[in-house]
Scaffold this motif. Sequence first.
Motif, mmCIF file in Angstrom:
data_model
loop_
_atom_site.group_PDB
_atom_site.id
_atom_site.type_symbol
_atom_site.label_atom_id
_atom_site.label_comp_id
_atom_site.label_asym_id
_atom_site.label_seq_id
_atom_site.Cartn_x
_atom_site.Cartn_y
_atom_site.Cartn_z
ATOM 1 N N GLU A 1 40.301 1.612 -30.483
ATOM 2 C CA GLU A 1 41.207 0.549 -30.934
ATOM 3 C C GLU A 1 40.492 -0.802 -30.961
ATOM 4 O OE1 GLU A 1 43.948 1.016 -32.254
ATOM 5 O OE2 GLU A 1 44.899 2.813 -31.456
ATOM 6 N N GLU B 1 51.079 3.608 -35.839
ATOM 7 C CA GLU B 1 50.063 4.347 -36.595
ATOM 8 C C GLU B 1 50.690 5.023 -37.818
ATOM 9 O OE1 GLU B 1 47.397 3.409 -35.637
ATOM 10 O OE2 GLU B 1 46.935 3.693 -33.521
ATOM 11 N N GLU C 1 46.195 -3.150 -34.147
ATOM 12 C CA GLU C 1 45.230 -2.275 -33.469
ATOM 13 C C GLU C 1 44.646 -2.961 -32.236
ATOM 14 O OE1 GLU C 1 45.578 0.542 -34.383
ATOM 15 O OE2 GLU C 1 45.186 0.984 -36.488
ATOM 16 N N HIS D 1 46.991 -2.367 -29.561
ATOM 17 C CA HIS D 1 46.920 -0.996 -29.032
ATOM 18 C C HIS D 1 45.846 -0.949 -27.945
ATOM 19 C CE1 HIS D 1 48.546 0.779 -33.085
ATOM 20 N NE2 HIS D 1 49.411 0.003 -32.472
ATOM 21 N N TYR E 1 47.697 10.450 -30.215
ATOM 22 C CA TYR E 1 48.661 9.843 -29.286
ATOM 23 C C TYR E 1 49.828 10.781 -29.015
ATOM 24 C CZ TYR E 1 46.242 5.375 -29.505
ATOM 25 O OH TYR E 1 45.311 4.386 -29.392
#
Lengths: 269, 280
Positions: free
Chosen positions: A45, A171, A77, A80, A148
């Motif tokens: 990420e 995502e 991102e 994340h 994930y």
Amino acid sequence: MAFDIDTFAESSTAVAWSDIDLDAFRENPLPEDSLRALRYMCDVEYHTVCYLRDMLVTPSHGDGEVSTFMTMWNREEYWHGEALAAVLKVHGIEVEYDQLKASRIKLGWRDRIDPIKQAVYGNIVGKDFVATHMSWGSVNERGAASAYRRLAALEPHPALAPLLKRIAAQESRHIAFYTTQATKRLEESKLARAFTRFALSKVWGPVGSTIEPEEEVRFVMGYLFDGPDGLREVRKMDEAIAKLPGMQGLAINEAAFRARGLYADLPAA
Amino acid sequence: MSTARFDVAAYVRQPSGPMRETLTGLGAALPADLADALRYVQRRAQGTGSWLARVLVTATHKDARITAFLSTWAYEAHWFGDALAALAGAGPVPAIRRGIAATVRDRFGPLWEAVVANLHGRALTGVQMTERLVDAWIVDAMLERAQHLAPAAVAADLARIREGIARQAHFFAETASEALMGSRAARVLARRRLARRAWPIGAEREPVAATADAIRTLFGPDASWADGIDARIDALPGLAGLHIARRTSRKPGRRPVRTPLRSVRTRHAAPVPDGKDEAR
Ligand SMILES: [Fe+2]
Ligand SMILES: [Fe+2]
């Protein structure tokens, strides 16, 4: 599937986790294997900016819709990475700016050559190269989302699964953008289809494989995707990729995972 | 260096996002030339990609603190641009500069920069931060003038955008000063590059007339705005005597024909052989 960039941009947020009780990890920490997978995901990420760079050196940034998406996407991102870093931190694993700096420096010559290579491809293949980037993005976002979801299923820690599901939901929006863009651009150009097919089948590797040691790639892919359930998930990804114009018959995820020793006892499709 | 370091973690946590809902000047009638000028600033704010492309191919992308900042900075810039677009309303958009030189610069600029970056290493980071600082000053001066020319409701919105730009400029000021202070190579390179480019950043992508019109609309014949900015540039380590803003006010949208002679007053920057870092 239409993708509305304005709606996407206006609803683009940093993933939130303040309502999730991270202290739960203190009493009930994650096992080492899951932490190792999280560490890998966190690195990936945080490296989004390298991918953004590869994108920007192609002729794609002139496109308003693409550049708006890139701006929002890059920030999502980043968060994340921050969210995963927060989980790691509770476990005593620090992912700080400086350490990240060190890992990007470790990339060494490849990191120096890559932007040059990307810019050369981008300008020789020209606008069609954008289709390749969009397809690549579609494949990688799909990989991230299902990683994930797999981890959330394998490790249903009451504090982890909700966070991973929130990330995976973002995502999914990324998948939608890249897939819409890729489909449109691949439809328009035979060269784009040929070049993309070549790039995906010969150059592409699982998310993170360009920045992580092979040992880590093997471990994380095996941890998340081994066994019949994992293979089913991987085939779902490959089916979606094969639906992109000109990509019929590709099974790049399964091939990459088999090459890393997964599914030795499971028959090929 | 400075004691109170810009708090990147706090900045990225609370960026300025979509503004349309809270604009007070939405729908207020603006003179056509002012609306054009605001759209010009809007295109700069929403055109950060070209600049980022050149920056991220250099060693700067390895600096996670700077890239964290820039990710949020680009996000904010997008929404400042969006607010300006809402205030200015729809209007003609000049074609991106087409000529061969512009195309080559746009396509091969990042490529060439990636090659050159390997020679200059981290000195370029300081140059990039300085570029953005100077750009923030110029854009802020433009918006300040626009505030005077616009109805009060619009002016209030512009004031909010300027606050956001000022916050961003804190980061650029700090990183630029540190880099210039700490590296002779950064000072030499910054002098050269700042003097050579068109301002504001992104003007090179527009027809010369678009920049000229925006500057004329906002500042009129009075060039005193430029002196204030040049004085601030003069105060940066090694950058005295560049007169970037004055040149921009006299010949908006144009890059200089040749690099101006180095000022004798610059003590920081030693002469360098010419032609080693032509990075365009
Ligand atoms: Fe992500
Ligand atoms: Fe994503």
